[in-house]
Design a protein around this motif. Structure first.
Motif, PDB file in Angstrom:
ATOM      1  N   THR A 173     -38.472  10.935  -0.296  1.00  0.00           N
ATOM      2  CA  THR A 173     -39.708  10.200  -0.600  1.00  0.00           C
ATOM      3  C   THR A 173     -39.703   9.902  -2.092  1.00  0.00           C
ATOM      4  O   THR A 173     -38.671  10.056  -2.740  1.00  0.00           O
ATOM      5  CB  THR A 173     -40.950  11.052  -0.259  1.00  0.00           C
ATOM      6  OG1 THR A 173     -40.925  12.218  -1.082  1.00  0.00           O
ATOM      7  CG2 THR A 173     -40.968  11.468   1.203  1.00  0.00           C
ATOM      8  N   ASP A 174     -40.845   9.497  -2.610  1.00  0.00           N
ATOM      9  CA  ASP A 174     -40.964   9.360  -4.062  1.00  0.00           C
ATOM     10  C   ASP A 174     -40.799  10.754  -4.679  1.00  0.00           C
ATOM     11  O   ASP A 174     -41.626  11.642  -4.433  1.00  0.00           O
ATOM     12  CB  ASP A 174     -42.341   8.767  -4.396  1.00  0.00           C
ATOM     13  CG  ASP A 174     -42.563   8.683  -5.896  1.00  0.00           C
ATOM     14  OD1 ASP A 174     -41.682   9.133  -6.671  1.00  0.00           O
ATOM     15  OD2 ASP A 174     -43.624   8.170  -6.293  1.00  0.00           O
TER      16      ASP A 174
ATOM     17  N   LYS B 197     -43.782  12.549  -6.270  1.00  0.00           N
ATOM     18  CA  LYS B 197     -44.919  13.007  -5.459  1.00  0.00           C
ATOM     19  C   LYS B 197     -44.502  14.307  -4.790  1.00  0.00           C
ATOM     20  O   LYS B 197     -43.723  14.324  -3.833  1.00  0.00           O
ATOM     21  CB  LYS B 197     -45.271  11.941  -4.415  1.00  0.00           C
ATOM     22  CG  LYS B 197     -46.505  12.243  -3.592  1.00  0.00           C
ATOM     23  CD  LYS B 197     -46.935  10.989  -2.821  1.00  0.00           C
ATOM     24  CE  LYS B 197     -47.908  11.294  -1.702  1.00  0.00           C
ATOM     25  NZ  LYS B 197     -49.231  11.740  -2.177  1.00  0.00           N
TER      26      LYS B 197
ATOM     27  N   PRO C 292     -45.169   3.902  -3.069  1.00  0.00           N
ATOM     28  CA  PRO C 292     -44.606   3.508  -1.772  1.00  0.00           C
ATOM     29  C   PRO C 292     -43.429   2.540  -1.907  1.00  0.00           C
ATOM     30  O   PRO C 292     -42.510   2.586  -1.086  1.00  0.00           O
ATOM     31  CB  PRO C 292     -45.791   2.855  -1.042  1.00  0.00           C
ATOM     32  CG  PRO C 292     -46.864   2.672  -2.050  1.00  0.00           C
ATOM     33  CD  PRO C 292     -46.611   3.638  -3.159  1.00  0.00           C
TER      34      PRO C 292
ATOM     35  N   CYS D  45     -40.224   4.271  -1.756  1.00  0.00           N
ATOM     36  CA  CYS D  45     -40.109   5.340  -0.762  1.00  0.00           C
ATOM     37  C   CYS D  45     -39.543   4.821   0.569  1.00  0.00           C
ATOM     38  O   CYS D  45     -40.109   3.911   1.171  1.00  0.00           O
ATOM     39  CB  CYS D  45     -41.500   5.942  -0.532  1.00  0.00           C
ATOM     40  SG  CYS D  45     -41.500   7.160   0.789  1.00  0.00           S
TER      41      CYS D  45
ATOM     42  N   VAL E  57     -39.615   6.180   3.416  1.00  0.00           N
ATOM     43  CA  VAL E  57     -40.577   6.404   4.507  1.00  0.00           C
ATOM     44  C   VAL E  57     -41.511   5.195   4.619  1.00  0.00           C
ATOM     45  O   VAL E  57     -41.783   4.686   5.711  1.00  0.00           O
ATOM     46  CB  VAL E  57     -41.390   7.700   4.271  1.00  0.00           C
ATOM     47  CG1 VAL E  57     -42.460   7.884   5.337  1.00  0.00           C
ATOM     48  CG2 VAL E  57     -40.453   8.910   4.222  1.00  0.00           C
ATOM     49  N   TYR E  58     -41.939   4.725   3.459  1.00  0.00           N
ATOM     50  CA  TYR E  58     -42.827   3.563   3.464  1.00  0.00           C
ATOM     51  C   TYR E  58     -42.103   2.311   3.992  1.00  0.00           C
ATOM     52  O   TYR E  58     -42.689   1.515   4.729  1.00  0.00           O
ATOM     53  CB  TYR E  58     -43.413   3.295   2.068  1.00  0.00           C
ATOM     54  CG  TYR E  58     -44.356   2.121   2.082  1.00  0.00           C
ATOM     55  CD1 TYR E  58     -45.557   2.195   2.791  1.00  0.00           C
ATOM     56  CD2 TYR E  58     -44.041   0.919   1.445  1.00  0.00           C
ATOM     57  CE1 TYR E  58     -46.417   1.106   2.857  1.00  0.00           C
ATOM     58  CE2 TYR E  58     -44.898  -0.169   1.504  1.00  0.00           C
ATOM     59  CZ  TYR E  58     -46.080  -0.069   2.215  1.00  0.00           C
ATOM     60  OH  TYR E  58     -46.926  -1.151   2.293  1.00  0.00           O
TER      61      TYR E  58
ATOM     62  N   VAL F 299     -51.258   2.653   4.681  1.00  0.00           N
ATOM     63  CA  VAL F 299     -50.369   3.686   4.119  1.00  0.00           C
ATOM     64  C   VAL F 299     -50.258   3.590   2.601  1.00  0.00           C
ATOM     65  O   VAL F 299     -50.429   4.595   1.901  1.00  0.00           O
ATOM     66  CB  VAL F 299     -48.951   3.600   4.749  1.00  0.00           C
ATOM     67  CG1 VAL F 299     -48.044   4.698   4.200  1.00  0.00           C
ATOM     68  CG2 VAL F 299     -49.006   3.680   6.277  1.00  0.00           C
TER      69      VAL F 299
ATOM     70  N   CYS G 139     -51.434   6.489  -0.306  1.00  0.00           N
ATOM     71  CA  CYS G 139     -50.278   7.131  -0.950  1.00  0.00           C
ATOM     72  C   CYS G 139     -50.455   7.049  -2.459  1.00  0.00           C
ATOM     73  O   CYS G 139     -50.272   8.025  -3.169  1.00  0.00           O
ATOM     74  CB  CYS G 139     -48.981   6.450  -0.509  1.00  0.00           C
ATOM     75  SG  CYS G 139     -47.563   6.831  -1.569  1.00  0.00           S
TER      76      CYS G 139
ATOM     77  N   LEU H 295     -53.229  10.567   0.640  1.00  0.00           N
ATOM     78  CA  LEU H 295     -52.299  10.809   1.744  1.00  0.00           C
ATOM     79  C   LEU H 295     -51.124  11.646   1.239  1.00  0.00           C
ATOM     80  O   LEU H 295     -50.509  11.320   0.218  1.00  0.00           O
ATOM     81  CB  LEU H 295     -51.779   9.459   2.281  1.00  0.00           C
ATOM     82  CG  LEU H 295     -50.717   9.483   3.387  1.00  0.00           C
ATOM     83  CD1 LEU H 295     -51.265  10.099   4.673  1.00  0.00           C
ATOM     84  CD2 LEU H 295     -50.189   8.076   3.663  1.00  0.00           C
ATOM     85  N   GLY H 296     -50.831  12.736   1.932  1.00  0.00           N
ATOM     86  CA  GLY H 296     -49.678  13.557   1.571  1.00  0.00           C
ATOM     87  C   GLY H 296     -48.457  13.141   2.368  1.00  0.00           C
ATOM     88  O   GLY H 296     -48.572  12.544   3.440  1.00  0.00           O
ATOM     89  N   CYS H 297     -47.276  13.475   1.850  1.00  0.00           N
ATOM     90  CA  CYS H 297     -46.037  13.045   2.503  1.00  0.00           C
ATOM     91  C   CYS H 297     -45.873  13.657   3.895  1.00  0.00           C
ATOM     92  O   CYS H 297     -45.321  13.025   4.786  1.00  0.00           O
ATOM     93  CB  CYS H 297     -44.833  13.380   1.630  1.00  0.00           C
ATOM     94  SG  CYS H 297     -44.832  12.469   0.077  1.00  0.00           S
TER      95      CYS H 297
ATOM     96  N   CYS I 154     -47.945  11.660   6.219  1.00  0.00           N
ATOM     97  CA  CYS I 154     -47.411  10.303   6.226  1.00  0.00           C
ATOM     98  C   CYS I 154     -46.167  10.218   7.115  1.00  0.00           C
ATOM     99  O   CYS I 154     -45.990   9.290   7.902  1.00  0.00           O
ATOM    100  CB  CYS I 154     -47.081   9.907   4.788  1.00  0.00           C
ATOM    101  SG  CYS I 154     -46.497   8.230   4.607  1.00  0.00           S
TER     102      CYS I 154
END
Ligand code: TRP
Ligand code: SF4
Length: 324
Positions: free
Chosen positions: A219-220, A223, A232, A235, A237-238, A252, A256, A261-263, A266
């Motif tokens: 992820t980032d 974060k 995002p 990331c 995931v994004y 999202v 974020c 919003l936590g990973c 997410c």
């Protein structure tokens, strides 16, 4: 007027991943409605790099064929077959080998890059794009859906086509690539999704396996916990949310950024949406694993149709070259 012919091929890597699916297979499924379609699993091409390990080839081919069917490739519409089942490819490849100057092949970028990187030095590896030209021209294909990386091979195919036609008469139409816009699918580590990187999510895996992989995605890096603001746009995931979550840019990205919003949550949301999108395909896949008859039937009827067209072309080729 006869419908245009579309043709494409995939190397038998085994189980397909999301990148193969979003980038190629979904498009094949669309194209089968508009064109006379030929889709092949290119097992001879696999030998240009992996000639030592062939024991797994039949299973890889089978798994790939299951993925094709499960994803919606319709054997009533498209001819789906295995390259080595149509021996005419080898004959045309041999004839092309006679008329194409070696430097044309030596300057294909994939040859230079890979021969150094992977220490590939077989005659067949040099001939890889010529075999691909034979694959395409033997069906007198008009359109070839491929990714950008394949453009030099399609360009070479056109050069082979022009050379043959100018020497022996107009046998082959000049094929065009069909570049489709599709999102680049990031793997779990943020690099391009690829089986060889081990960062792929496959169609065949279970929903639980997918959820586990997603939970471990990069992820980032800034974060670290819920509450930290995230980015995002960097990331992976994004990036997947943008494909599998409706209105991700509203639902999202903003929470974020604010940290709301936590990973962990997410990723759980992504896994849910991704698994929901793949559920029907996976269900079909399970049925085909239990009852493989439709897969075998697809490949045998596909080979028959492919052979018929390839044989017609070879008649024209032999006539043009004054061969028996
Ligand atoms: N070289 C292609 C790839 O790696 C596979 C391939 C072989 C192919 N023959 C083809 C693609 C003919 C399109 C048409 O993706
Ligand atoms: Fe990526 Fe989601 Fe975490 Fe934001 S909240 S950094 S989009 S995983």
């Amino acid at each position: 007027m006869a419908r245009k012919v579309v043709l494409s091929g995939m190397q038998p890597t085994g189980r397909l991943h999301l990148g193969n699916y979003e980038g190629a297979l979904k498009n094949w499924v669309k194209l089968q409605d508009q064109y006379e379609a030929y889709y092949m699993i290119v097992d001879w091409h696999a030998l240009t790099s992996d000639y030592r390990e062939t024991a797994e080839l039949p299973e890889r081919i089978r798994q790939m064929a299951i993925d094709f069917l499960a994803a919606g490739v319709d054997p009533e519409k498209a001819a789906v077959f295995v390259q080595s089942q149509v021996k005419e490819h080898a004959e045309l490849f041999l004839l092309f080998a006679m008329i194409i100057p070696t430097p044309w092949l030596e300057r294909v970028p994939s040859y230079k890059e890979k021969s150094e990187e992977m220490k590939l030095d077989s005659y067949g590896f040099l001939g890889y794009p010529l075999l691909q030209a034979a694959d395409i021209l033997i069906y007198r294909a008009d359109l070839v859906p491929v990714g950008k990386d394949q453009l030099p091979h399609i360009e070479l195919t056109r050069e082979v086509c022009r050379r043959f036609n100018s020497l022996y008469g107009e046998v082959f139409p000049e094929p065009q690539e069909l570049l489709t816009k599709f999102p680049v699918i990031p793997g779990t580590d943020g690099r391009k999704m690829s089986k060889s990187y081990g960062n792929d999510i496959t169609l065949a895996e279970t929903a639980e396996e997918t959820a586990k992989k997603v939970s471990r995605m990069f992820t980032d890096p800034k974060k670290i916990r819920k509450g930290d603001p995230g980015r995002p746009e960097i990331c992976p995931v994004y990036h997947l949310h943008q494909i599998y979550t409706p209105r991700a840019e509203e639902t999202v990205a903003p929470p974020c950024r604010t940290g709301e919003l936590g990973c962990v949550d997410c990723k759980a949301n992504l896994a849910k949406n991704l698994n929901a999108a793949l559920a029907p395909l996976r269900e079909k896949r399970r049925e085909l694993e239990k009852n493989p008859a439709p897969v075998e039937k697809m490949l045998s009827s596909g080979a028959l149709r492919a052979r018929a067209r390839a044989a017609e072309t070879m008649k024209l080729v032999r006539k043009g070259m004054h061969l028996g």
